[in-house]
Design an enzyme around this catalytic site. Structure first.
Site, PDB file in Angstrom:
ATOM      1  N   GLN A  53     -18.696  63.617  22.817  1.00  0.00           N
ATOM      2  CA  GLN A  53     -19.364  63.295  22.401  1.00  0.00           C
ATOM      3  C   GLN A  53     -20.634  63.452  21.749  1.00  0.00           C
ATOM      4  OE1 GLN A  53     -18.349  60.813  19.907  1.00  0.00           O
ATOM      5  NE2 GLN A  53     -20.588  60.659  18.823  1.00  0.00           N
ATOM      6  N   GLU A  54     -21.392  64.597  22.441  1.00  0.00           N
ATOM      7  CA  GLU A  54     -22.562  65.413  22.706  1.00  0.00           C
ATOM      8  C   GLU A  54     -22.357  66.467  22.398  1.00  0.00           C
ATOM      9  OE1 GLU A  54     -24.849  63.533  22.759  1.00  0.00           O
ATOM     10  OE2 GLU A  54     -25.471  61.847  24.281  1.00  0.00           O
TER      11      GLU A  54
END
Length: 183
Positions: free
Chosen positions: A63-64
């Site tokens: 996600q990051e």
């Protein structure tokens, strides 16, 4: 010599082009999978050291940064887990690393270690809740003070808490990571 019609020749050429495109796609997928899984040993070690499921760390990294160790966020968070310099300094103090510099967070092993430590600390803070992960992930993304404010409206119910998250981007962040982690 056999004659090949123009139509048949075009079909053969088109088929070869399609085959080349498909092969290039397969090679790209295999190279991408190899690239993202090269961090698995670091993730496993750090997750084990801090008592966090490695699959959760993997989902956070996805996600990051989509597994890009050189990623820099809009608020100057860096690396695979998008660790801020402040969080990195907190980790360095706790780990007794006196020579910490922000640039250290571009090293995948350091970044994963600092980010996992930070997330593990947040999970421990919310152990009293029915599901500490939404609280910890929101803290990782938006900070402890925001989570404390949202907690006032939700109490320890993780599902209710997710609906009380005041930032749509943080609410989506938590849901995306939990979906990737739990699927």
């Amino acid at each position: 010599m056999a004659k090949v019609s123009l139509g048949r020749a075009l079909r053969i050429i088109g088929g070869n082009i399609l085959l080349a495109i498909l092969l290039a796609g397969v090679v790209n997928v295999l190279m991408y999978r190899r690239a993202i899984h090269r961090f698995d040993p670091m993730i496993t070690r750090s997750a084990g050291r801090h008592g966090v499921d490695a699959r959760l760390i993997w989902a956070v990294i996805w996600q990051e940064s989509r597994f890009r160790p050189d990623a820099v966020g809009t608020k100057n968070e860096v690396g695979l887990m998008q660790v801020t310099e402040t969080a990195g300094r907190e980790w360095a103090r706790a780990a007794q690393k006196p020579t910490f510099r922000r640039e250290d967070l571009f090293d995948p092993a350091t970044n994963i270690e600092a980010g996992t430590w930070y997330l593990a600390r947040a999970i421990r803070r919310w152990e009293h809740c029915d599901d500490p992960l939404p609280f910890a992930l929101a803290e990782y993304n938006a900070g402890r003070s925001n989570v404390l404010r949202w907690y006032e409206n939700s109490g320890p119910d993780g599902l209710r808490f997710q609906e009380c998250i005041g930032y749509p981007t943080t609410r989506n962040y938590v849901k995306q990571i939990l979906r990737k982690y739990r699927d």
